[in-house]
Design a protein around this motif. Structure first.
Motif, PDB file in Angstrom:
ATOM      1  N   VAL A 135     -10.605 -52.865  10.680  1.00  0.00           N
ATOM      2  CA  VAL A 135     -10.070 -53.922  10.010  1.00  0.00           C
ATOM      3  C   VAL A 135     -10.544 -53.867   8.534  1.00  0.00           C
ATOM      4  O   VAL A 135     -11.599 -53.636   8.289  1.00  0.00           O
ATOM      5  CB  VAL A 135     -10.621 -55.405  10.472  1.00  0.00           C
ATOM      6  N   ILE A 136      -9.766 -54.255   7.515  1.00  0.00           N
ATOM      7  CA  ILE A 136     -10.237 -54.251   6.173  1.00  0.00           C
ATOM      8  C   ILE A 136      -9.551 -55.349   5.500  1.00  0.00           C
ATOM      9  O   ILE A 136      -8.485 -55.939   5.928  1.00  0.00           O
ATOM     10  CB  ILE A 136      -9.769 -52.842   5.444  1.00  0.00           C
ATOM     11  N   ALA A 137     -10.013 -55.752   4.223  1.00  0.00           N
ATOM     12  CA  ALA A 137      -9.497 -56.861   3.342  1.00  0.00           C
ATOM     13  C   ALA A 137      -8.963 -56.240   2.092  1.00  0.00           C
ATOM     14  O   ALA A 137      -9.606 -55.199   1.495  1.00  0.00           O
ATOM     15  CB  ALA A 137     -10.374 -57.825   3.034  1.00  0.00           C
ATOM     16  N   TRP A 138      -8.006 -56.647   1.641  1.00  0.00           N
ATOM     17  CA  TRP A 138      -7.248 -56.409   0.404  1.00  0.00           C
ATOM     18  C   TRP A 138      -7.331 -57.830  -0.344  1.00  0.00           C
ATOM     19  O   TRP A 138      -6.333 -58.552  -0.024  1.00  0.00           O
ATOM     20  CB  TRP A 138      -6.110 -55.862   0.534  1.00  0.00           C
ATOM     21  N   LYS A 139      -7.966 -58.042  -1.314  1.00  0.00           N
ATOM     22  CA  LYS A 139      -8.102 -59.246  -2.054  1.00  0.00           C
ATOM     23  C   LYS A 139      -7.220 -59.421  -3.264  1.00  0.00           C
ATOM     24  O   LYS A 139      -6.732 -58.345  -3.602  1.00  0.00           O
ATOM     25  CB  LYS A 139      -9.468 -59.398  -2.379  1.00  0.00           C
ATOM     26  N   GLY A 151     -18.252 -58.201   9.669  1.00  0.00           N
ATOM     27  CA  GLY A 151     -17.824 -58.441   8.241  1.00  0.00           C
ATOM     28  C   GLY A 151     -16.667 -57.478   8.014  1.00  0.00           C
ATOM     29  O   GLY A 151     -16.190 -56.694   8.883  1.00  0.00           O
ATOM     30  N   VAL A 152     -15.838 -57.450   6.798  1.00  0.00           N
ATOM     31  CA  VAL A 152     -14.816 -56.809   6.508  1.00  0.00           C
ATOM     32  C   VAL A 152     -15.030 -55.848   5.155  1.00  0.00           C
ATOM     33  O   VAL A 152     -15.326 -56.540   4.091  1.00  0.00           O
ATOM     34  CB  VAL A 152     -13.581 -57.793   6.320  1.00  0.00           C
ATOM     35  N   THR A 153     -14.503 -54.914   5.226  1.00  0.00           N
ATOM     36  CA  THR A 153     -14.749 -53.880   3.942  1.00  0.00           C
ATOM     37  C   THR A 153     -13.271 -54.215   3.150  1.00  0.00           C
ATOM     38  O   THR A 153     -12.457 -54.432   3.511  1.00  0.00           O
ATOM     39  CB  THR A 153     -14.903 -52.327   4.574  1.00  0.00           C
ATOM     40  N   LYS A 154     -13.905 -54.291   1.755  1.00  0.00           N
ATOM     41  CA  LYS A 154     -12.699 -54.819   1.007  1.00  0.00           C
ATOM     42  C   LYS A 154     -12.276 -53.465   0.149  1.00  0.00           C
ATOM     43  O   LYS A 154     -13.111 -52.870  -0.497  1.00  0.00           O
ATOM     44  CB  LYS A 154     -13.189 -55.920   0.010  1.00  0.00           C
ATOM     45  N   LEU A 155     -11.100 -53.318   0.189  1.00  0.00           N
ATOM     46  CA  LEU A 155     -10.477 -52.255  -0.480  1.00  0.00           C
ATOM     47  C   LEU A 155      -9.850 -52.601  -1.735  1.00  0.00           C
ATOM     48  O   LEU A 155      -9.140 -53.787  -1.876  1.00  0.00           O
ATOM     49  CB  LEU A 155      -9.217 -51.591   0.410  1.00  0.00           C
TER      50      LEU A 155
END
Length: 563
Positions: free
Chosen positions: A301-305, A100-104
């Motif tokens: 790894v992270i996500a920036w939506k 999974g990916v943490t969303k910032l």
């Protein structure tokens, strides 16, 4: 240990960022509301993950899932945050778990995350369904849904029907585990224009249901992880491209700063892409060995939506506003939210009847977006609280185009709306007098009717608390200049129910001429039918209108003197 340390740091950062807005609920009501939403989320999860049917938009689901977690922060802070019920009844074990990916949430959080990191890469966050591809001795040996990250459903039979998935591989990939996104292929999809189009649900449905061979032809795969693959990202991308996964190389970009990251994010949001996206993913090239991957463990790894076109907002209160003609409009006061660069605190939803049909009260959750010219609009009521405390709207029968010409406490709002209308640039053009100015004047000087301001002296204006001498002089000058406005503008100030275009061509130059007209005479003017003609006759012969016309004659206003 290095990865554990990073995880602890990331969790601490996310905890500091959390700032849930807590409803003013009792413990009993909080439990009731949370149980109700939990039941609905579980129902949606079952439909989506077990049946492949998306019964709610991705935007609504994601927003309400985040809302439930906020309520957990507020009312059960010691409990672990609830995650989606990912069970697909799948029993196939992933060779390497999906982390999974943490969303910032924003640029500042991304800047904090990249500090001290090197060899960073950015990819689009493709919106589809996460999968595992397993190759053994050069052949596709397994194709699994993500499931709960450790176990998923075996979709190997369906994978054979998807042309975009290579069935055989050679070289370093002959025995490999790949993770990626199964997505709906699009031509020139522009995210900021077209939105998410529920792409995730379409892909899940195609894989979960029997049949759908045509849609399977429209699916592609974007590989975003090759656990235990080459250490060098460039080498990894080259091998994947040569093996039949070219999108990964085409859409993976090296970056060194948050400015580069933000620029790519903005570009991909505005540009045509071959898939639907909901943000970007930022990853370090260096990854731990696959055996250490666990759900929720990814610190590399992270996500920036993207900021969603629609956002969830809680209704704080219901407000009724009365316009100059007596029409009542309903405004939702919201817990402030940000869409793009605009902060939104309230949104109008139209008439009382529409409000009643929508059935929205304080505490409900609504989806809000920006319409043309950045005007907020409410798109949908997505969640209703159990306690339906509805305020009582004004009695509309007592508010008409002929009410509140004279001040009464019961119709303060319509009276002030009339004053704001007549002072507007298109009517009497009383410069520098706003709605707030009229409220202040009424509070201190108690205007008797909508034209009482014509008799105010500079001495009376100076009695208003906190007003400067220059402001007094300006108001008095503006009120005096308004006397010179032509007859047609004063008719607009009255609220005479004529189409705007007719005012400039109206042959009458005296009030007495209007009073002398009958319904047939009015209908000879362009745009005047029988119904409007009747209203015009009633309007000019109304006793309060007649009294105001007499007052304007006493004040020497052009068109009213000769009656």
């Amino acid at each position: 240990m290095r990865w554990v340390t990073k995880l602890i740091g990331l969790l601490g950062m996310l905890s500091a960022m959390a700032s849930a807005t807590c409803p003013a609920w009792s413990s009993v009501q909080a439990r009731q509301e949370m149980e109700k939403l939990d039941e609905k989320l579980t129902q949606w999860d079952r439909s989506y993950y077990q049946q492949g049917v998306s019964t709610v938009s991705d935007t609504t689901y994601d927003a309400l899932r985040a809302q439930f977690n906020e309520w957990q922060h507020c009312f059960t802070p010691g409990e672990e945050l609830q995650q989606p019920q990912l069970s697909t009844q799948g029993k196939a074990l992933h060779p390497i778990a999906h982390t999974g990916v943490t969303k910032l949430p924003d640029r500042a959080a991304v800047m904090q995350w990249i500090k001290g990191k090197t060899d960073l890469w950015v990819q689009p966050k493709v919106d589809g369904v996460a999968v595992t591809l397993v190759y053994r001795q050069g052949h596709l040996a397994g194709f699994l849904s993500r499931g709960d990250g450790q176990k998923g459903q075996d979709w190997s039979a369906k994978a054979k029907m998807i042309p975009a998935i290579p069935k055989t591989l050679s070289g370093p990939l002959a025995n490999s585990v790949l993770q990626g996104e199964l997505f709906w292929k699009r031509d020139n999809h522009v995210q900021n224009v077209m939105g998410g189009i529920n792409a995730r649900g379409k892909v899940a449905g195609a894989m979960m249901r029997q049949g759908d061979p045509e849609l399977l032809n429209e699916l592609g795969v974007f590989i975003w992880a090759w656990p235990d693959g080459p250490a060098e990202m460039s080498q990894k991308l080259d091998v994947l491209a040569q093996a039949g996964f070219p999108l990964t190389k085409s859409w993976s970009k090296p970056v060194k700063s948050v400015d580069e990251i933000a620029s790519l994010r903005e570009s991909w949001f505005m540009s045509p892409l071959p898939f639907v996206t909901d943000g970007i993913v930022i990853r370090e090239a260096a990854e731990p060995p696959g055996k250490y991957w666990l759900p929720g463990s990814a610190t590399w790894v992270i996500a920036w939506k993207f900021s969603p076109a629609q956002q969830l907002a809680e209704v704080k209160s219901i407000e009724f506003t009365v316009g100059r003609t007596g029409k009542v409009a309903v405004v939702l006061n919201l817990v402030p939210l940000q869409i793009d660069d605009k902060q939104i605190k309230r949104v109008s939803i139209g008439s009382v009847k529409r409000w009643q049909n929508l059935d929205v009260v304080s505490g409900d959750q609504v989806l809000v977006s920006l319409a043309g010219q950045g005007i907020p609009r409410m798109d949908e009521v997505v969640w209703r609280v159990s306690q339906r405390n509805k305020p009582q709207p004004p009695e509309e029968k007592t508010l008409t185009p002929l009410s509140c010409l004279y001040f009464e406490e019961r119709c303060r709002e319509q009276f002030i709306a009339r004053l704001a209308w007549l002072s507007s640039p298109s009517v009497l053009n009383i410069n520098g007098v706003s709605l707030r100015s009229w409220q202040q004047l009424q509070q201190h000087l108690h205007l008797a009717h909508i034209f009482s301001w014509l008799t105010l002296t500079q001495g009376e204006l100076s009695q208003i608390g906190g007003i400067s001498a220059a402001r007094v002089a300006h108001l008095w000058q503006q009120f005096t200049q308004a006397r010179q406005q032509p007859f047609s503008q004063w008719l607009m100030a009255f609220g005479l129910p004529l189409p705007r275009a007719v005012f400039s061509t109206l042959p009458d130059s005296q009030w007495s001429h209007l009073v002398a007209r009958d319904e047939l005479s009015w209908q000879k003017l362009p745009g005047i039918g029988a119904g409007r003609a009747k209203k015009l006759v009633e309007f000019v012969n109304n006793p309060q209108i007649a009294a105001l016309a007499t007052f304007l004659a006493q004040q020497g206003i052009q068109g009213f003197i000769d009656q």
